[in-house]
Design an enzyme around this catalytic site. Structure first.
Site, short mmCIF file in Angstrom:
data_model
loop_
_atom_site.label_atom_id
_atom_site.label_comp_id
_atom_site.label_asym_id
_atom_site.label_seq_id
_atom_site.Cartn_x
_atom_site.Cartn_y
_atom_site.Cartn_z
N GLU A 232 15.19 46.79 -9.01
CA GLU A 232 15.94 45.55 -9.05
C GLU A 232 17.44 45.84 -9.00
O GLU A 232 17.91 46.92 -9.40
CB GLU A 232 15.61 44.77 -10.31
CG GLU A 232 14.15 44.33 -10.41
CD GLU A 232 13.73 43.44 -9.27
OE1 GLU A 232 14.55 42.57 -8.87
OE2 GLU A 232 12.61 43.61 -8.75
N ARG B 111 14.09 -31.61 18.00
CA ARG B 111 15.53 -31.57 17.78
C ARG B 111 16.07 -32.99 17.95
O ARG B 111 15.48 -33.82 18.66
CB ARG B 111 16.22 -30.62 18.76
CG ARG B 111 16.05 -30.98 20.22
CD ARG B 111 16.52 -29.85 21.12
NE ARG B 111 16.48 -30.23 22.52
CZ ARG B 111 16.49 -29.38 23.54
NH1 ARG B 111 16.53 -28.09 23.29
NH2 ARG B 111 16.47 -29.81 24.78
N GLN C 283 2.74 29.15 -17.60
CA GLN C 283 3.56 30.18 -18.20
C GLN C 283 4.52 29.48 -19.16
O GLN C 283 5.55 28.96 -18.76
CB GLN C 283 4.33 30.97 -17.14
CG GLN C 283 5.10 32.16 -17.71
CD GLN C 283 6.00 32.84 -16.69
OE1 GLN C 283 6.36 32.24 -15.68
NE2 GLN C 283 6.38 34.08 -16.97
N ARG D 82 10.63 -2.68 10.90
CA ARG D 82 10.27 -2.39 9.51
C ARG D 82 8.76 -2.16 9.39
O ARG D 82 8.01 -2.38 10.35
CB ARG D 82 10.75 -3.53 8.62
CG ARG D 82 12.28 -3.63 8.53
CD ARG D 82 12.74 -4.96 7.98
NE ARG D 82 12.16 -5.23 6.67
CZ ARG D 82 12.20 -6.42 6.07
NH1 ARG D 82 12.79 -7.45 6.68
NH2 ARG D 82 11.65 -6.61 4.88
N LYS E 4 9.10 -7.23 11.20
CA LYS E 4 8.53 -6.78 9.93
C LYS E 4 7.10 -7.30 9.85
O LYS E 4 6.86 -8.50 9.93
CB LYS E 4 9.38 -7.30 8.76
CG LYS E 4 9.00 -6.71 7.40
CD LYS E 4 7.92 -7.50 6.67
CE LYS E 4 8.40 -8.86 6.25
NZ LYS E 4 7.33 -9.56 5.45
N LYS F 8 12.76 22.61 -9.35
CA LYS F 8 13.27 23.33 -8.19
C LYS F 8 12.32 23.35 -7.00
O LYS F 8 12.71 23.02 -5.86
CB LYS F 8 13.65 24.77 -8.55
CG LYS F 8 14.24 25.52 -7.34
CD LYS F 8 14.82 26.86 -7.71
CE LYS F 8 13.80 27.92 -7.92
NZ LYS F 8 14.38 29.27 -7.93
N ARG G 57 20.26 26.77 -11.60
CA ARG G 57 21.36 26.78 -10.64
C ARG G 57 21.31 25.63 -9.64
O ARG G 57 22.28 25.34 -8.96
CB ARG G 57 21.41 28.13 -9.91
CG ARG G 57 22.00 29.25 -10.75
CD ARG G 57 21.99 30.56 -10.01
NE ARG G 57 20.66 31.17 -10.02
CZ ARG G 57 20.34 32.31 -9.38
NH1 ARG G 57 21.26 32.93 -8.66
NH2 ARG G 57 19.12 32.80 -9.44
#
Length: 467
Positions: free
Chosen positions: A154, A439, A72, A332, A350, A22, A15
């Protein structure tokens, strides 16, 4: 008294409509079976056997050597599932607790109370029950006039009168271990499902003159099992509320619990305030007197005391006391901030270590870097750490100043007290206390802007005529 546990986790969970087994679906950051395993650990169970079936190898891989396993191969009912553990536990003296791998809300306190009650009344079997508002689909507890448990029926086998009973079987029990396996050998599958019910053990023991008890938990949510995605969402909501309440009782202010997500293993110190929209995940640890949020997403991070984090994302990092992060910062993995650091808006870190008092206030990227104490990194500065093949380190010494719009081409070192002028692209080391400028010299050409505009206009007109 030796206490053991059997966790039933062999169901396929059709389901759920999922490729994921599950019991491995997470609730508040941890697979359901991990919550149950932690519960039995906290209840001091000495041995734990997990009965697996569908997806057995996936569950084995996740749980590792923390538990023992029984397989099982065919799902023939709960009684048959428990029988698979007999080879491991059948010879043991003591008490065995049985739980399901899809009941993540059960607590060690409740299991402890169940065990104590079981011992006090000298019971061979004790079932954990709950009174629920809607018992549809659940096994009913049938008691006699004196309140003693007669049997468990049940849903599909209930008469109309039995179906009206609101006390249900949670599916969790404790048994005298030897008597459990002796009774299981007598269980048949003569019922509507054609299965071997564990619940039949109760009636068998009762008919043999044994004491069969029932302990009713005051919180029926602990017995909630997850069968589909709707149930998964309900379990998530219940556990979220429980986690928030735990932190509130511990001295944390949560402004809007419904708009706050905190996973199960998060630790938060007292007098910390959590604002709405905050998500705290994994093994995050937060100190005292912090302000977290609004809209902070933090995972697997250690945060000191007196820290502020606003509108930011942080993962696998550490933040020292009295530091401030955000708004709109992204830390990060591998980011490490010392005491009193400041990371401002639209800054990304980071694998970068910043010493005490250092600041990256806005619009910068610092990656693969080691930054000393009391360093100021200006707006738009970048550590250029990747050449397309390798990541390289940038080192900045104590008390250095890196101006706005600076590119530091790694590998490169900026010494203690050095000053890098705004707009520079640094390709060589800067010694301590030196000033670096890299620069081009500015040149102004009088009236040249008009020439450029004239050229652009002529090109546009020529293109228009051509079209």
């Amino acid at each position: 008294m030796k206490v053991m546990a059997i966790i039933l986790a062999a169901g396929q969970g059709k389901r759920m409509k999922s490729k994921l087994y599950k019991v491995l679906h997470p609730v508040c950051g941890k697979p359901m079976v991990a919550h149950v395993l932690q519960t039995v650990k906290d209840a001091a169970c000495e041995r734990t056997v997990v009965v697996v079936g569908h997806g057995a190898e996936t569950v084995r891989s996740f749980l590792g050597d923390e538990v023992e396993f029984s397989l099982q191969e065919r799902q023939l009912g709960t009684g048959h599932a428990v029988q698979q553990a007999e080879q491991l536990l059948g010879a043991e003296e003591g008490t065995t607790v049985i739980l399901y791998g899809d009941t993540p809300l059960v607590t060690s306190e409740t299991i402890g109370a169940l065990l104590r009650y079981h011992t006090e009344i000298g019971s061979a079997a004790t079932v954990l029950t709950a009174v629920v508002p809607n018992p549809q689909g659940l096994g009913r507890i049938i008691r006699d006039e004196a309140g003693n448990v007669m049997r468990i029926v049940e849903q599909k086998d209930c008469t109309p009168e039995q179906a009206a009973i609101s006390e249900i079987n949670t599916g969790m029990y404790c048994f005298d271990n030897k008597k459990l396996f002796q009774a299981l050998a007598k269980v048949t599958n003569h019922n509507a499902q054609g299965e071997y019910y564990l619940t039949d053990v109760m009636e068998i023991l009762k008919n043999e003159g044994e004491i069969v008890g029932a302990y009713c938990t005051p919180d029926y949510a602990e017995g909630v099992g997850v069968n589909d995605r709707v149930g998964l969402g309900e379990a998530e909501a219940l556990m979220r509320a429980r986690i928030v309440r735990k932190h509130q009782i511990g001295g944390v202010t949560v402004i809007d619990p419904a708009a706050t997500y905190i996973e199960a293993d998060v630790v938060i110190g007292s007098d910390t305030v959590i604002y709405p929209g905050t998500v705290l995940r994994g093994r995050t640890m937060i100190g005292e007197d912090c302000v977290i949020g609004p809209h902070a997403d933090i995972a697997d991070t250690t945060i000191g005391s007196g820290v502020t984090v606003k509108h930011s994302v942080i993962a696998e990092s550490s933040i020292g006391d009295e530091s401030a992060v955000g708004p709109y910062a992204n830390l990060r993995p591998g980011s490490k901030l010392g005491v009193g650091c400041k990371i401002g808006d639209f800054v990304e870190l980071k694998n970068a270590e910043l010493g005490d008092g250092s600041k990256v206030s806005h619009l910068s990227y610092v990656g693969d870097a080691k930054v000393g104490k009391d360093v100021n990194i200006g707006c738009g500065a970048i550590t250029v750490n990747y050449d397309g093949y390798n990541k390289s380190l940038t080192e900045i010494g104590d008390n250095a100043f890196v101006g706005s719009n600076v590119n530091l081409i790694a590998p490169v070192k900026v010494g203690d007290g050095a000053y890098v002028v705004a707009g520079s692209t640094i390709t060589h080391d800067v010694p301590a206390n030196d000033l670096a400028i890299a620069r081009a010299r500015q040149e102004n050409k009088p009236g040249y802007a008009e020439k450029l505009r004239g050229r652009a206009k002529a090109k546009k007109e020529a293109k228009s005529k051509k079209d």
